[in-house]
Structure formats: structure tokens, C-alpha cells
Design an enzyme around this catalytic site. Structure first.
Site, PDB file in Angstrom:
ATOM      1  N   ARG A  15       0.787  -1.402   0.120  1.00  0.00           N
ATOM      2  CA  ARG A  15       0.102  -0.537  -0.244  1.00  0.00           C
ATOM      3  C   ARG A  15       1.049   1.228  -0.265  1.00  0.00           C
ATOM      4  O   ARG A  15       2.054   0.969   0.251  1.00  0.00           O
ATOM      5  CB  ARG A  15      -0.967   0.450   1.282  1.00  0.00           C
ATOM      6  CG  ARG A  15      -1.616  -1.049   1.423  1.00  0.00           C
ATOM      7  CD  ARG A  15      -2.910  -1.299   2.457  1.00  0.00           C
ATOM      8  NE  ARG A  15      -2.417  -1.943   3.470  1.00  0.00           N
ATOM      9  CZ  ARG A  15      -1.944  -1.942   5.211  1.00  0.00           C
ATOM     10  NH1 ARG A  15      -3.010  -1.809   5.409  1.00  0.00           N
ATOM     11  NH2 ARG A  15      -1.440  -2.552   5.523  1.00  0.00           N
ATOM     12  N   LYS A  74       2.729   1.640   7.105  1.00  0.00           N
ATOM     13  CA  LYS A  74       3.472   0.611   8.360  1.00  0.00           C
ATOM     14  C   LYS A  74       4.458   1.120   8.818  1.00  0.00           C
ATOM     15  O   LYS A  74       4.608   2.608   8.823  1.00  0.00           O
ATOM     16  CB  LYS A  74       3.681  -0.785   7.186  1.00  0.00           C
ATOM     17  CG  LYS A  74       2.887  -1.551   6.899  1.00  0.00           C
ATOM     18  CD  LYS A  74       1.699  -2.167   7.962  1.00  0.00           C
ATOM     19  CE  LYS A  74       2.202  -3.154   8.527  1.00  0.00           C
ATOM     20  NZ  LYS A  74       0.695  -3.532   9.523  1.00  0.00           N
ATOM     21  N   TYR A  93       0.555   4.414  10.392  1.00  0.00           N
ATOM     22  CA  TYR A  93       0.664   2.816  11.993  1.00  0.00           C
ATOM     23  C   TYR A  93       1.783   2.605  12.343  1.00  0.00           C
ATOM     24  O   TYR A  93       2.717   2.110  12.087  1.00  0.00           O
ATOM     25  CB  TYR A  93      -0.414   1.500  11.086  1.00  0.00           C
ATOM     26  CG  TYR A  93      -1.427   1.180  10.242  1.00  0.00           C
ATOM     27  CD1 TYR A  93      -2.991   1.483  11.100  1.00  0.00           C
ATOM     28  CD2 TYR A  93      -1.560   0.826   8.685  1.00  0.00           C
ATOM     29  CE1 TYR A  93      -3.971   1.013  10.452  1.00  0.00           C
ATOM     30  CE2 TYR A  93      -3.096   0.761   8.836  1.00  0.00           C
ATOM     31  CZ  TYR A  93      -4.102   1.298   9.574  1.00  0.00           C
ATOM     32  OH  TYR A  93      -5.164   0.480   8.562  1.00  0.00           O
ATOM     33  N   HIS A  95       1.766   1.175  15.730  1.00  0.00           N
ATOM     34  CA  HIS A  95       1.282  -0.300  16.702  1.00  0.00           C
ATOM     35  C   HIS A  95       2.690  -0.900  17.377  1.00  0.00           C
ATOM     36  O   HIS A  95       3.509  -1.840  17.964  1.00  0.00           O
ATOM     37  CB  HIS A  95       1.268  -1.292  15.882  1.00  0.00           C
ATOM     38  CG  HIS A  95       0.036  -1.154  14.795  1.00  0.00           C
ATOM     39  ND1 HIS A  95      -1.321  -1.756  15.486  1.00  0.00           N
ATOM     40  CD2 HIS A  95       0.672  -1.620  13.462  1.00  0.00           C
ATOM     41  CE1 HIS A  95      -2.164  -1.730  14.632  1.00  0.00           C
ATOM     42  NE2 HIS A  95      -1.430  -1.175  13.021  1.00  0.00           N
ATOM     43  N   GLU A 117      -3.249   3.513  14.138  1.00  0.00           N
ATOM     44  CA  GLU A 117      -4.868   2.778  15.023  1.00  0.00           C
ATOM     45  C   GLU A 117      -5.239   3.546  16.242  1.00  0.00           C
ATOM     46  O   GLU A 117      -6.121   2.997  17.450  1.00  0.00           O
ATOM     47  CB  GLU A 117      -3.665   1.219  15.385  1.00  0.00           C
ATOM     48  CG  GLU A 117      -2.594   1.985  16.016  1.00  0.00           C
ATOM     49  CD  GLU A 117      -1.831   3.027  15.333  1.00  0.00           C
ATOM     50  OE1 GLU A 117      -1.335   2.308  14.040  1.00  0.00           O
ATOM     51  OE2 GLU A 117      -0.544   2.178  16.348  1.00  0.00           O
ATOM     52  N   ASP A 269      -4.657 -11.491  13.758  1.00  0.00           N
ATOM     53  CA  ASP A 269      -3.138 -10.403  13.754  1.00  0.00           C
ATOM     54  C   ASP A 269      -3.497 -10.131  15.179  1.00  0.00           C
ATOM     55  O   ASP A 269      -2.443 -10.100  15.875  1.00  0.00           O
ATOM     56  CB  ASP A 269      -3.559  -9.174  13.140  1.00  0.00           C
ATOM     57  CG  ASP A 269      -4.933  -8.285  13.323  1.00  0.00           C
ATOM     58  OD1 ASP A 269      -6.447  -9.778  13.696  1.00  0.00           O
ATOM     59  OD2 ASP A 269      -5.145  -7.511  12.775  1.00  0.00           O
TER      60      ASP A 269
HETATM   61  N1  LIG Z   1      -5.689 -10.379   9.602  1.00  0.00           N
HETATM   62  C1  LIG Z   1      -5.853  -9.365   8.386  1.00  0.00           C
HETATM   63  O1  LIG Z   1      -5.267  -9.291   7.659  1.00  0.00           O
HETATM   64  C2  LIG Z   1      -6.981  -8.497   9.625  1.00  0.00           C
HETATM   65  C3  LIG Z   1      -7.320  -7.354   8.680  1.00  0.00           C
HETATM   66  C4  LIG Z   1      -8.244  -6.079   9.642  1.00  0.00           C
HETATM   67  C5  LIG Z   1      -8.741  -7.042  10.867  1.00  0.00           C
HETATM   68  N2  LIG Z   1      -8.472  -7.515  11.524  1.00  0.00           N
HETATM   69  C6  LIG Z   1      -9.064  -8.275  12.697  1.00  0.00           C
HETATM   70  O2  LIG Z   1     -10.222  -8.570  12.827  1.00  0.00           O
HETATM   71  C7  LIG Z   1     -10.640  -9.070  13.844  1.00  0.00           C
HETATM   72  C8  LIG Z   1     -11.659  -7.909  14.526  1.00  0.00           C
HETATM   73  O3  LIG Z   1     -11.865  -6.399  13.579  1.00  0.00           O
HETATM   74  P1  LIG Z   1     -13.239  -6.184  14.098  1.00  0.00           P
HETATM   75  O4  LIG Z   1     -13.046  -5.110  13.299  1.00  0.00           O
HETATM   76  O5  LIG Z   1     -14.224  -6.969  13.209  1.00  0.00           O
HETATM   77  O6  LIG Z   1     -13.401  -6.075  15.063  1.00  0.00           O
HETATM   78  P2  LIG Z   1     -15.393  -5.837  15.936  1.00  0.00           P
HETATM   79  O7  LIG Z   1     -14.730  -4.853  17.623  1.00  0.00           O
HETATM   80  O8  LIG Z   1     -16.436  -4.801  14.920  1.00  0.00           O
HETATM   81  O9  LIG Z   1     -15.991  -7.048  16.065  1.00  0.00           O
HETATM   82  C9  LIG Z   1     -15.646  -7.592  16.922  1.00  0.00           C
HETATM   83  C10 LIG Z   1     -16.816  -8.763  17.520  1.00  0.00           C
HETATM   84  O10 LIG Z   1     -16.139  -9.500  18.318  1.00  0.00           O
HETATM   85  C11 LIG Z   1     -17.251  -9.727  18.761  1.00  0.00           C
HETATM   86  N3  LIG Z   1     -16.853 -10.828  20.214  1.00  0.00           N
HETATM   87  C12 LIG Z   1     -15.805 -10.258  21.398  1.00  0.00           C
HETATM   88  N4  LIG Z   1     -15.860 -11.656  22.208  1.00  0.00           N
HETATM   89  C13 LIG Z   1     -16.904 -12.818  21.183  1.00  0.00           C
HETATM   90  C14 LIG Z   1     -16.897 -14.212  21.517  1.00  0.00           C
HETATM   91  N5  LIG Z   1     -16.480 -14.632  22.291  1.00  0.00           N
HETATM   92  N6  LIG Z   1     -17.891 -14.862  20.537  1.00  0.00           N
HETATM   93  C15 LIG Z   1     -18.631 -14.239  19.921  1.00  0.00           C
HETATM   94  N7  LIG Z   1     -18.018 -13.241  19.223  1.00  0.00           N
HETATM   95  C16 LIG Z   1     -17.345 -12.235  20.246  1.00  0.00           C
HETATM   96  C17 LIG Z   1     -17.528  -8.296  19.571  1.00  0.00           C
HETATM   97  O11 LIG Z   1     -18.638  -8.456  20.114  1.00  0.00           O
HETATM   98  C18 LIG Z   1     -17.710  -7.648  18.183  1.00  0.00           C
HETATM   99  O12 LIG Z   1     -18.902  -7.779  17.420  1.00  0.00           O
HETATM  100  C19 LIG Z   1      -9.773  -8.229  14.541  1.00  0.00           C
HETATM  101  O13 LIG Z   1      -8.493  -8.985  15.789  1.00  0.00           O
HETATM  102  C20 LIG Z   1      -8.508  -6.992  14.178  1.00  0.00           C
HETATM  103  O14 LIG Z   1      -7.901  -6.505  14.472  1.00  0.00           O
HETATM  104  C21 LIG Z   1      -7.538  -8.930  10.965  1.00  0.00           C
END
Ligand SMILES: NC(=O)c1ccc[n+]([C@@H]2O[C@H](COP(=O)([O-])OP(=O)(O)OC[C@H]3O[C@@H](n4cnc5c(N)ncnc54)[C@H](O)[C@@H]3O)[C@@H](O)[C@H]2O)c1
Length: 369
Positions: A15, A74, A93, A95, A117, A269
Site C-alpha cells: 500500500r 506501516k 500505523y 503499533h 490505530e 493478527d
Molecule cells: N488478518 C487481517 O488482515 C485483519 C485485517 C483487519 C482486521 N483484522 C482483525 O479482525 C478482528 C475483528 O476486527 P473487527 O474490526 O471486526 O472488530 P469489531 O470490534 O468490529 O468486532 C468484533 C466483534 O467480536 C465480538 N466478540 C467478542 N468476543 C466474542 C466471543 N467470545 N464470541 C463471539 N463474538 C465475540 C464483539 O462483540 C464484536 O462484535 C480483529 O482482531 C482485527 O484486528 C485482521
């Protein structure tokens, strides 16, 4: 203001911090934008487009980092620390929590480090994280559908089915930004979608948003075990802010899943919410446990850098413009959301959670700016 846009050097990062559209708006507002040669190439934004928008293309990173404010994607890697200097504004970002060396380097050189972030909007949300969750959520279904094909080790299933053949089951754990965007894509493909969340009010909202077209399920181990057993595609998208993801799909639950089912653990992540998940990369994205294909890439948006850059910069650009217009120090005083983004200021650590993670002193930026 003179702004600099370096080419990202972190492995697999494709990016770029400002698009040609952003450059045009900045130049029209009277600013100068230095863009390192090929900074946007991997996002399908060639130097010619930047030049046409009014950027000055420069050949070296050194030249870009001489700008008053550097806008990146990054966190800087070690080879970039040499560019830090007193008063430099760095918007990217960061972190910092696990990155003591980077924190030390920013503090030592008195860089004003503003982290995407931790910037907050008026509602207290984290607007510069949302776009990447949108991308990863939508991509999770696209990737999952691909891995369900025979060629990728999946069970050879078309998520939408065909007339006379039922669609696949997609189970999404976590109904936040990732989960909601995954549900939209899965519904669009014609799959049967179950969304699991701990927060009942969120499930109520989701039931309304999707007008009853998704099944909602309260999160507990009984429900998750049953949903996992029925799933063709299981997507992990839980988040407990500031904490490692809880392992809510256990190894035993995975062993009872259908052979050739696919897991995409987007929450990887933050350590992943599926016990058998471990981080993978774009060069080697998947592996199989108990006949279940796992895809656990920690930076999924890098697979679609053009969309990701546009989505990220749509969100970051208004802040870039404000910082350029009034200068970082005034912007930090005027705007609480930007102040929340400041992690290092004039040699002082200014973000409590980073200080807690690194067990060191901190001060609110309001006491310094
Ligand atoms: N791998 C990647 O490239 C990448 C990219 C973007 C985001 N992410 C990750 O994805 C994850 C989700 O991000 P988001 O923006 O959707 O977060 P968010 O806060 O919008 O949503 C998280 C949801 O998880 C729910 N939750 C918490 N504990 C729970 C449980 N025990 N059972 C069921 N649901 C539960 C919460 O109530 C909430 O609705 C984060 O870890 C974020 O860092 C990863």
C-alpha cells in the site's frame, strides 16, 4: 507544508500513504508533496499519475524523509530509523506496544508520532482501523470460496449451490466490522449464513440490518461446536479491544468439522480465535489440520493493495489535510481525536496502553502540547 510519501519497505507491504487524488487536493491547497519513485507502483498508482497530480517524484527515501510530515502505511522498520529527527511529524500505523526499539528511536529523536490505530472520531470509534476490517471481512469470503474448490484442498463445494443443490453454510464468529462485511459477501454469493456474537444487542442490530436473512446465534461453546460442525466455511472475526483473541473454536471442535471445510481466521493478527490457527503469509497462506483447510494471513488487505490503499486513504486523508493546514501542534490542541493518535511527542511517550505494555512512564499529550 512539505509532505513526504516514502515507498514502503516492510516485507510484502504494497500500500501507499497518499494517492494521486490526495496529492492533487494537497497541491491545490498550496502544499508540496514529495513522493518516492515507485511508491504507489504496487497499488497500481504509477509515478506518472502522481506527477500529473502535482507531486514531485524523488529518487531516494532520504529526500522524502526531509519533509516536515511523512505519511506512510506501516510502522517504520529499522532501516528507516536513521531518517528520524527532532520535530518530524510521522503519520502512519505504529503499533508501538510490542515495538520497544521503534518507541525508543522515536523518543530519542523527538519525533511527533501520530498512530492511525489510536486516532478516534467523535463517537469514540477508531476510524482508521475500520477500512482494513472492511477489506479483510469481504476478502475472507472471496478467499474462503476459492479454498473450498478441490484444487485448493477444499471439499469441492460451490458456496451458492445451484438449482436443486443446496448452498454452503458459512459460519461467522464475531459480528463486528469484519463479520458484517463477511456476511454481506456470503449472502451475495447465495450461501446460508450464521453470525455468532457475544453481544445480544449487536445480534439484534444484525437481525435488523440483514432483515432476517442471516441466522444469528449467541456465542457459547455449545452453539459454536454445533455451528462449526455444520460449517463449510468458518470465519473468525472476534475482537476484545486491547487483548489477545479468545480461543473460542477449540482443537476438538475443529476435529469434528467436515473434511475439506475451510477456516479463515481473520482475527489471527490478535493471536486468532481458533485454537488450530497460526499466522501465515501471502507467500504460504494455508495449511491443513484434521482435513480442514486453514487460511490465517495476518495482513489480508495487502492481497488487494489497490482497494486497500484507496479505502485506507479515504479515511486518513481528512486528517492529513488538517495536519497540513494548521500544523501538527495546533491540530493536536484543537482536535481531541488527533490528540488521541499521538503516541510520542517531544521525547515523551503519550499513549497509556503502549506505556502499560512496555512498563514505562507516559504523560498525556495535553500536558505537553
Ligand atoms: N488478518 C487481517 O488482515 C485483519 C485485517 C483487519 C482486521 N483484522 C482483525 O479482525 C478482528 C475483528 O476486527 P473487527 O474490526 O471486526 O472488530 P469489531 O470490534 O468490529 O468486532 C468484533 C466483534 O467480536 C465480538 N466478540 C467478542 N468476543 C466474542 C466471543 N467470545 N464470541 C463471539 N463474538 C465475540 C464483539 O462483540 C464484536 O462484535 C480483529 O482482531 C482485527 O484486528 C485482521
Amino acid at each position: 507544508m512539505i509532505l513526504g510519501v516514502p515507498k514502503e519497505v516492510k516485507d510484502h507491504e504494497s500500500r501507499v500513504g497518499i494517492t494521486p487524488a490526495g496529492v492533487k487536493a494537497l497541491v491545490e491547497a498550496g502544499h508540496t508533496v514529495l513522493v518516492e519513485q515507485n511508491a504507489g507502483a504496487l497499488s497500481a498508482m504509477p509515478d506518472e499519475e502522481y506527477e500529473a497530480a502535482g507531486a514531485k517524484i524523488v529518487a531516494t527515501a532520504d529526500a522524502v524523509w526531509r519533509a516536515e510530515m511523512v505519511v506512510k502505511v506501516k510502522e517504520p522498520v529499522e532501516s528507516e530509523y536513521k531518517h528520524f529527527r527532532e520535530g518530524l511529524v510521522l503519520f502512519t500505523y505504529l503499533h508501538l506496544a510490542p515495538l520497544t526499539d521503534l518507541t525508543n528511536a522515536l523518543l530519542k529523536k523527538k519525533v511527533i508520532g501520530i498512530a492511525y490505530e489510536t486516532v478516534r472520531d467523535r463517537a469514540g470509534a477508531l476510524p482508521l482501523l475500520t477500512p482494513m476490517s472492511e477489506v479483510a471481512g469481504r476478502l475472507s469470503v472471496q478467499v474462503g470460496a476459492e479454498y473450498l474448490t478441490k484444487e485448493h484442498g477444499g471439499r469441492g463445494l460451490l458456496l451458492g449451490g445451484v438449482p436443486g443443490v443446496p448452498p454452503g453454510n458459512v459460519c461467522i464468529i464475531g459480528g463486528g466490522v469484519v463479520g458484517t462485511n463477511a456476511a454481506k459477501m456470503a449472502l451475495g454469493l447465495g450461501a446460508k449464513v450464521t453470525l455468532v456474537d457475544l453481544n445480544l444487542n449487536r445480534l439484534r442490530e444484525l437481525d435488523d440490518i440483514f432483515n432476517g436473512r442471516v441466522f444469528t446465534l449467541a456465542s457459547n461453546s455449545y452453539n459454536i461446536e454445533r455451528a462449526a460442525r455444520e460449517a463449510d466455511l468458518l470465519i473468525g472475526g472476534v475482537l476484545i479491544p486491547g487483548a489477545a483473541a479468545p480461543k473460542i473454536v477449540t482443537k476438538t471442535m475443529v476435529s469434528k468439522m467436515k473434511k475439506g471445510a475451510v477456516i479463515v481466521d481473520v482475527a489471527i493478527d490478535q493471536g486468532g480465535c481458533i485454537e488450530t490457527a497460526h499466522p501465515t503469509t501471502h507467500s504460504n497462506p494455508s495449511y491443513i489440520v484434521d482435513g480442514v483447510v486453514h487460511y490465517c494471513v495476518t495482513n489480508m488487505p495487502a492481497a488487494v493493495p489497490n482497494t486497500s490503499t484507496l479505502a485506507l486513504t479515504n479515511a486518513t486523508f481528512p486528517y492529513v489535510m488538517k495536519l497540513a493546514k494548521v500544523g501538527a501542534k495546533s491540530a493536536i490542541k484543537d482536535d481531541n481525536g488527533i490528540a488521541e493518535g499521538v503516541n510520542t511527542y517531544d521525547g515523551v511517550l503519550t499513549y497509556e496502553a503502549v506505556a502499560a505494555a512496555q512498563k514505562r512512564e507516559w504523560k498525556p499529550v495535553a500536558e505537553l502540547a
